[in-house]
Structures are given as C-alpha cells and as structure tokens.
Design a protein around this motif. Sequence first.
Motif, PDB file in Angstrom:
ATOM      1  N   HIS A   3       0.805  -1.224   0.000  1.00 13.02           N
ATOM      2  CA  HIS A   3       0.000   0.000   0.000  1.00 13.02           C
ATOM      3  C   HIS A   3       0.840   1.276   0.000  1.00 13.02           C
ATOM      4  CE1 HIS A   3      -3.783  -2.092   0.143  1.00 13.02           C
ATOM      5  NE2 HIS A   3      -3.249  -2.901   1.031  1.00 13.02           N
ATOM      6  N   TYR A   6       0.948   1.846  -5.667  1.00 12.06           N
ATOM      7  CA  TYR A   6       0.030   1.020  -6.452  1.00 12.06           C
ATOM      8  C   TYR A   6       0.425   1.091  -7.925  1.00 12.06           C
ATOM      9  CZ  TYR A   6      -2.889   1.406  -2.292  1.00 12.06           C
ATOM     10  OH  TYR A   6      -3.354   1.366  -1.004  1.00 12.06           O
ATOM     11  N   ASP A   8      -0.229   1.556 -11.726  1.00 14.26           N
ATOM     12  CA  ASP A   8      -1.266   2.313 -12.421  1.00 14.26           C
ATOM     13  C   ASP A   8      -2.395   1.414 -12.913  1.00 14.26           C
ATOM     14  OD1 ASP A   8      -0.020   4.713 -11.946  1.00 14.26           O
ATOM     15  OD2 ASP A   8       0.757   4.937 -13.991  1.00 14.26           O
ATOM     16  N   TYR A  10      -3.606  -1.237 -11.615  1.00 15.14           N
ATOM     17  CA  TYR A  10      -4.460  -1.644 -10.497  1.00 15.14           C
ATOM     18  C   TYR A  10      -5.533  -0.575 -10.248  1.00 15.14           C
ATOM     19  CZ  TYR A  10      -5.619  -3.084  -5.657  1.00 15.14           C
ATOM     20  OH  TYR A  10      -6.259  -3.475  -4.501  1.00 15.14           O
ATOM     21  N   ILE A  11      -5.089   0.685 -10.141  1.00 11.30           N
ATOM     22  CA  ILE A  11      -6.009   1.804  -9.916  1.00 11.30           C
ATOM     23  C   ILE A  11      -6.923   1.989 -11.124  1.00 11.30           C
ATOM     24  CG2 ILE A  11      -6.158   4.302  -9.540  1.00 11.30           C
ATOM     25  CD1 ILE A  11      -4.969   3.072  -7.116  1.00 11.30           C
ATOM     26  N   SER A  12      -6.357   1.956 -12.317  1.00 15.17           N
ATOM     27  CA  SER A  12      -7.123   2.159 -13.543  1.00 15.17           C
ATOM     28  C   SER A  12      -8.213   1.109 -13.690  1.00 15.17           C
ATOM     29  CB  SER A  12      -6.177   2.121 -14.747  1.00 15.17           C
ATOM     30  OG  SER A  12      -6.889   2.239 -15.939  1.00 15.17           O
ATOM     31  N   TRP A 106     -11.906   2.006  -0.843  1.00 15.31           N
ATOM     32  CA  TRP A 106     -10.984   3.069  -1.227  1.00 15.31           C
ATOM     33  C   TRP A 106     -10.905   4.072  -0.099  1.00 15.31           C
ATOM     34  CZ3 TRP A 106      -9.366   4.058  -6.631  1.00 15.31           C
ATOM     35  CH2 TRP A 106      -8.541   5.172  -6.726  1.00 15.31           C
ATOM     36  N   VAL A 128      -7.513   0.275  -1.707  1.00 14.04           N
ATOM     37  CA  VAL A 128      -6.667   1.405  -2.061  1.00 14.04           C
ATOM     38  C   VAL A 128      -6.748   2.368  -0.884  1.00 14.04           C
ATOM     39  CG1 VAL A 128      -6.350   3.362  -3.621  1.00 14.04           C
ATOM     40  CG2 VAL A 128      -7.150   1.168  -4.524  1.00 14.04           C
ATOM     41  N   ARG A 131      -5.378   7.697  -1.278  1.00  9.73           N
ATOM     42  CA  ARG A 131      -5.494   8.163  -2.666  1.00  9.73           C
ATOM     43  C   ARG A 131      -6.884   8.761  -2.855  1.00  9.73           C
ATOM     44  NH1 ARG A 131      -1.713   5.948  -6.463  1.00  9.73           N
ATOM     45  NH2 ARG A 131       0.129   5.507  -5.223  1.00  9.73           N
ATOM     46  N   PRO A 133      -9.902   9.238  -5.848  1.00  8.64           N
ATOM     47  CA  PRO A 133     -10.301   8.905  -7.215  1.00  8.64           C
ATOM     48  C   PRO A 133     -10.437  10.134  -8.110  1.00  8.64           C
ATOM     49  CG  PRO A 133     -12.130   8.544  -5.707  1.00  8.64           C
ATOM     50  CD  PRO A 133     -10.914   8.845  -4.872  1.00  8.64           C
ATOM     51  N   GLU A 136      -6.893  10.472  -9.289  1.00  5.94           N
ATOM     52  CA  GLU A 136      -6.437   9.333 -10.096  1.00  5.94           C
ATOM     53  C   GLU A 136      -7.202   9.208 -11.413  1.00  5.94           C
ATOM     54  OE1 GLU A 136      -3.706   7.704  -9.274  1.00  5.94           O
ATOM     55  OE2 GLU A 136      -3.544   8.815  -7.407  1.00  5.94           O
ATOM     56  N   TYR A 137      -8.478   9.519 -11.408  1.00  6.28           N
ATOM     57  CA  TYR A 137      -9.290   9.356 -12.626  1.00  6.28           C
ATOM     58  C   TYR A 137      -8.732  10.180 -13.795  1.00  6.28           C
ATOM     59  CZ  TYR A 137     -13.440   8.814 -15.556  1.00  6.28           C
ATOM     60  OH  TYR A 137     -14.290   8.517 -16.601  1.00  6.28           O
TER      61      TYR A 137
END
Length: 142
Positions: A3, A6, A8, A10-12, A106, A128, A131, A133, A136-137
């Motif tokens: 943790h 991460y 990319d 994984y998040i995507s 999240w 997650v 972070r 979203p 990250e989005y």
Amino acid sequence: MNHDAYPDFYISDILKSTKTIALVGASPNPERPSHRVMAFLLRKGYTVFPVNPGQAGKEIHGQKVYARLADVPEPIDMVDVFRAAHALPALVDEILSLKVRPKVIWGQLSVRDDKAAAKAEEQGIKVVMDRCPAIEYPRLVG
C-alpha cells in the motif's frame, strides 16, 4: 498488496470497472472534499450513494443519503471512505457483514490502516488507501 505504491493498472482497472459507489462520510457542505469528490464522481457517470448517519434521509447532489452501508438499496462496487483513519477498522467490519460485499474499499487521502486493509484483502476485497479517485481518474482514465 503493497500500500505504499500502487501500479497504475491496479487503480485504472478499479476506476474503469466500478459503476456504483457508496461514499461514506458524504457532506452537504460545499467546502468539504467529500462534497466536491461526490460531484466529480457523479459527473463521470458513477452512481453514488452518500452515507452519513447525521444526514440520513436528506439529499446531497440530488442523491438520497443513507445512515449505514446496509441501508443502501442495491449492491455497490466500491466504498469510498471520507472518515478518519482510526474509523477504518470498524468500517471494514461493517463492510464484511454486508450480504453482498463491494469489490473495493478506497480510503481517501490520509485514510490508511494496514491491518484493516489486510483483513479486507483476506476476504477478497481490493483496497486502495491514501489516494483520491478525483485525482487518479484524470491521470489514468481521462
């Protein structure tokens, strides 16, 4: 899962596969980050269920607010956590008690508890932490 960093993908993958989100700690106050992030997620096409016991029955961004995750009327893909980090263990327990569990938990910026994350991951839930979203989005999805 490490943790601290991460991948990319994984998040995507989480952001692209998620359709429904329970936003725990949703606030009606436009100055609060949860308010702005909820608006962002709605604009991106997600179905967002605000969860806040102090606002239950009211609306935030036109969405009915629920007191608890168990009150949300349909299965959720992701729980987005706007609570203090010390609240994460109890929230993970609440999530694990749901009949239909989300695929992802999240934790927003500064929301991290590695033991709680490990407990959720042992039950097959992706996690997650620390972070956002809404950050990250745009970086990963567009």
